[in-house]
Design an enzyme around this catalytic site. Structure first.
Site, PDB file in Angstrom:
ATOM      1  N   ARG A 227     -21.980  -9.261  34.386  1.00  0.00           N
ATOM      2  CA  ARG A 227     -20.561  -9.487  34.109  1.00  0.00           C
ATOM      3  C   ARG A 227     -20.362 -10.957  33.755  1.00  0.00           C
ATOM      4  O   ARG A 227     -21.095 -11.830  34.241  1.00  0.00           O
ATOM      5  CB  ARG A 227     -19.713  -9.163  35.336  1.00  0.00           C
ATOM      6  CG  ARG A 227     -19.505  -7.685  35.578  1.00  0.00           C
ATOM      7  CD  ARG A 227     -18.591  -7.066  34.520  1.00  0.00           C
ATOM      8  NE  ARG A 227     -18.324  -5.664  34.783  1.00  0.00           N
ATOM      9  CZ  ARG A 227     -18.957  -4.650  34.206  1.00  0.00           C
ATOM     10  NH1 ARG A 227     -19.929  -4.857  33.328  1.00  0.00           N
ATOM     11  NH2 ARG A 227     -18.616  -3.396  34.481  1.00  0.00           N
ATOM     12  N   HIS A 275     -20.513  -6.701  24.805  1.00  0.00           N
ATOM     13  CA  HIS A 275     -20.543  -5.784  25.952  1.00  0.00           C
ATOM     14  C   HIS A 275     -21.067  -4.412  25.500  1.00  0.00           C
ATOM     15  O   HIS A 275     -20.415  -3.383  25.706  1.00  0.00           O
ATOM     16  CB  HIS A 275     -19.163  -5.654  26.605  1.00  0.00           C
ATOM     17  CG  HIS A 275     -19.220  -5.095  28.006  1.00  0.00           C
ATOM     18  ND1 HIS A 275     -18.394  -5.496  29.026  1.00  0.00           N
ATOM     19  CD2 HIS A 275     -20.026  -4.150  28.565  1.00  0.00           C
ATOM     20  CE1 HIS A 275     -18.670  -4.818  30.128  1.00  0.00           C
ATOM     21  NE2 HIS A 275     -19.671  -3.980  29.865  1.00  0.00           N
TER      22      HIS A 275
HETATM   23  P1  NDP Z   1     -26.629  -0.909  41.319  1.00  0.00           P
HETATM   24  O1  NDP Z   1     -25.565  -0.870  42.348  1.00  0.00           O
HETATM   25  O2  NDP Z   1     -27.486   0.299  41.144  1.00  0.00           O
HETATM   26  O3  NDP Z   1     -27.622  -2.130  41.617  1.00  0.00           O
HETATM   27  C1  NDP Z   1     -27.160  -3.377  41.979  1.00  0.00           C
HETATM   28  C2  NDP Z   1     -28.341  -4.246  42.382  1.00  0.00           C
HETATM   29  O4  NDP Z   1     -27.863  -5.563  42.666  1.00  0.00           O
HETATM   30  C3  NDP Z   1     -29.023  -3.752  43.664  1.00  0.00           C
HETATM   31  O5  NDP Z   1     -30.417  -3.932  43.571  1.00  0.00           O
HETATM   32  C4  NDP Z   1     -28.419  -4.666  44.728  1.00  0.00           C
HETATM   33  O6  NDP Z   1     -29.253  -4.868  45.855  1.00  0.00           O
HETATM   34  C5  NDP Z   1     -28.315  -5.952  43.952  1.00  0.00           C
HETATM   35  N1  NDP Z   1     -27.346  -6.854  44.587  1.00  0.00           N
HETATM   36  C6  NDP Z   1     -26.019  -6.677  44.784  1.00  0.00           C
HETATM   37  N2  NDP Z   1     -25.492  -7.733  45.434  1.00  0.00           N
HETATM   38  C7  NDP Z   1     -26.502  -8.588  45.643  1.00  0.00           C
HETATM   39  C8  NDP Z   1     -26.620  -9.838  46.294  1.00  0.00           C
HETATM   40  N3  NDP Z   1     -25.548 -10.435  46.856  1.00  0.00           N
HETATM   41  N4  NDP Z   1     -27.833 -10.433  46.350  1.00  0.00           N
HETATM   42  C9  NDP Z   1     -28.916  -9.845  45.805  1.00  0.00           C
HETATM   43  N5  NDP Z   1     -28.881  -8.636  45.170  1.00  0.00           N
HETATM   44  C10 NDP Z   1     -27.705  -8.029  45.113  1.00  0.00           C
HETATM   45  O7  NDP Z   1     -25.921  -1.311  39.961  1.00  0.00           O
HETATM   46  P2  NDP Z   1     -26.408  -0.959  38.472  1.00  0.00           P
HETATM   47  O8  NDP Z   1     -27.825  -1.370  38.341  1.00  0.00           O
HETATM   48  O9  NDP Z   1     -26.038   0.427  38.123  1.00  0.00           O
HETATM   49  O10 NDP Z   1     -25.437  -1.915  37.609  1.00  0.00           O
HETATM   50  C11 NDP Z   1     -25.445  -3.311  37.797  1.00  0.00           C
HETATM   51  C12 NDP Z   1     -24.326  -3.955  37.005  1.00  0.00           C
HETATM   52  O11 NDP Z   1     -24.614  -3.937  35.619  1.00  0.00           O
HETATM   53  C13 NDP Z   1     -22.961  -3.257  37.078  1.00  0.00           C
HETATM   54  O12 NDP Z   1     -22.286  -3.544  38.278  1.00  0.00           O
HETATM   55  C14 NDP Z   1     -22.256  -3.842  35.874  1.00  0.00           C
HETATM   56  O13 NDP Z   1     -21.604  -5.040  36.240  1.00  0.00           O
HETATM   57  C15 NDP Z   1     -23.400  -4.165  34.919  1.00  0.00           C
HETATM   58  N6  NDP Z   1     -23.373  -3.292  33.730  1.00  0.00           N
HETATM   59  C16 NDP Z   1     -23.294  -3.873  32.493  1.00  0.00           C
HETATM   60  C17 NDP Z   1     -23.307  -3.095  31.365  1.00  0.00           C
HETATM   61  C18 NDP Z   1     -23.281  -3.701  30.015  1.00  0.00           C
HETATM   62  O14 NDP Z   1     -23.150  -2.970  29.019  1.00  0.00           O
HETATM   63  N7  NDP Z   1     -23.419  -5.005  29.891  1.00  0.00           N
HETATM   64  C19 NDP Z   1     -23.393  -1.628  31.451  1.00  0.00           C
HETATM   65  C20 NDP Z   1     -23.477  -1.134  32.777  1.00  0.00           C
HETATM   66  C21 NDP Z   1     -23.461  -1.944  33.872  1.00  0.00           C
HETATM   67  P3  NDP Z   1     -29.616  -3.643  46.836  1.00  0.00           P
HETATM   68  O15 NDP Z   1     -30.573  -2.785  46.028  1.00  0.00           O
HETATM   69  O16 NDP Z   1     -30.271  -4.265  47.997  1.00  0.00           O
HETATM   70  O17 NDP Z   1     -28.332  -2.940  47.126  1.00  0.00           O
HETATM   71  C1  OXD Z   2     -20.283  -1.340  32.583  1.00  0.00           C
HETATM   72  C2  OXD Z   2     -20.578  -0.145  31.828  1.00  0.00           C
HETATM   73  O1  OXD Z   2     -20.095  -1.261  33.801  1.00  0.00           O
HETATM   74  O2  OXD Z   2     -20.492  -0.206  30.583  1.00  0.00           O
HETATM   75  O3  OXD Z   2     -20.252  -2.409  31.973  1.00  0.00           O
HETATM   76  O4  OXD Z   2     -20.938   0.871  32.410  1.00  0.00           O
END
Ligand code: NDP
Ligand code: OXD
Length: 312
Positions: A227, A275
């Site tokens: 983000r 995005h």
């Molecule tokens: P998940 O919830 O599956 O994974 C999040 C990961 O981040 C986990 O490994 C989690 O750790 C880790 N995490 C969260 N907080 C912390 C912290 N404080 N310190 C260290 N690690 C942390 O999310 P997704 O992989 O599905 O998606 C991630 C993000 O990608 C979304 O929230 C969104 O913002 C972004 N996104 C962007 C898109 C784009 O087109 N650019 C599309 C889709 C998503 P743990 O495993 O220990 O919980």
């Molecule tokens: C996001 C998505 O979270 O596209 O950015 O899923």
């Protein structure tokens, strides 16, 4: 059962068709027509939304389930009208495939001098440039969840050394895992490229800042597909302009669309995408929505529910 659909990028007609075929009897209203020609807002018990305007849930007193068309839900969690009902986010193989492809594309682009070759072609110059073998290049992933672990699979298949940071310790094939503040401190100096795939929470806001960049080796590249709120933009520009960072690929921004006058547009070492790293394709994502609605109707436990205390 009546579902409210609200998104300024997803195609309501495609979703109506896809859901209608699989969930006969489901009625769908498209925001802002919450009353519809033949009903009132109290009929609405489910919502399927992507970054809706703040306040969208006001007056929906019978809402029992909110589903996000995206994986990241920070804007929903900030909405004071979001009711205290299950909030389900998007998780789909197709979204993970898209993101893994985007990360691989950006890593290869920087590692294999793609921009330099494009410029050389424009100039009609045959220019060979040396590059390191992938197995000698380390890519660090911030976030090893659905998307981070998919990116790790593709990067390891391409031969890269993959390091990954998460909140709780993780063991993934071919990935050297790190957790917590000490883990981050140990990982950063080893990353030739750093990819942010974290959710935006109070803990991760502004994580890509001056301090973090200083801990990366000189010449590192930063890729942000999490983000815009993860990045302190001025700190990135400073690290690039001082020559400490070699480049950045940015897919997400604090303000989207990125304003026309923003320096990222014209910076020679910043690559901007709108995005679009991963998308929710109705043809692929509809099954998750159908599964959620079906489980909800039958009173079964729901998958992919946001933990509001963690913020993701
Ligand atoms: P998940 O919830 O599956 O994974 C999040 C990961 O981040 C986990 O490994 C989690 O750790 C880790 N995490 C969260 N907080 C912390 C912290 N404080 N310190 C260290 N690690 C942390 O999310 P997704 O992989 O599905 O998606 C991630 C993000 O990608 C979304 O929230 C969104 O913002 C972004 N996104 C962007 C898109 C784009 O087109 N650019 C599309 C889709 C998503 P743990 O495993 O220990 O919980
Ligand atoms: C996001 C998505 O979270 O596209 O950015 O899923």
């Amino acid at each position: 059962m009546t579902l409210l659909f609200c998104s300024n990028i997803d195609n309501a007609g495609l979703w109506r068709d896809a859901l209608g075929r699989r969930l006969p009897g489901l009625s769908m209203r498209v925001w802002p027509d919450i009353g519809g020609p033949d009903g009132d807002p109290d009929d609405i018990d489910m919502a399927l939304v992507w970054q809706p305007p703040q306040g969208v849930f006001a007056g929906l007193s019978n809402l029992r389930l909110v589903m996000s068309l995206g994986a990241g839900v920070e804007t929903l969690l900030r909405d004071p009208t979001l009711p205290d009902v299950p909030l389900v986010r998007m998780v789909s193989d197709s979204l993970s495939d898209d993101m893994a492809g985007f990360v691989a594309l950006q890593v290869l682009r920087w590692h294999r001098h793609s921009d330099a070759f494009d410029a050389a072609q424009k100039a009609g110059v045959w220019q060979w440039l040396p590059y390191r073998p992938a197995r000698e290049v380390s890519v660090g992933l911030l976030g090893l969840g659905e998307l981070g672990s998919a990116a790790a699979r593709v990067l390891t298949a391409l031969g890269y050394r993959v390091l990954g940071w998460s909140r709780s310790p993780k063991q993934l094939p071919g990935v050297e895992g790190f957790a917590g503040a000490d883990g981050l401190a140990a990982m950063l100096p080893r990353c030739d490229l750093l990819v942010c795939l974290l959710p935006l929470t109070a803990d991760t806001q502004g994580i890509l800042d001056r301090d973090l960049f200083a801990r990366l080796p000189a010449g590192a590249v930063v890729i942000n597909a999490g983000r815009g709120g993860h990045l302190v933009e001025a700190d990135l520009l400073d690290a690039l302009d001082r020559g400490h960072l070699a480049g950045a690929s940015l897919d997400v921004f604090s303000e989207e669309p990125l304003p026309p006058a923003h320096p990222f547009w014209r910076h020679p070492r910043v690559r901007v995408s709108p995005h679009s790293a991963a998308a929710t394709h109705p043809s692929q994502a509809v099954e998750q929505v159908v599964a959620t609605v079906t489980a909800f109707r039958e009173g079964r436990p729901l998958a992919n529910v946001i933990d509001r205390r963690r913020g993701y």
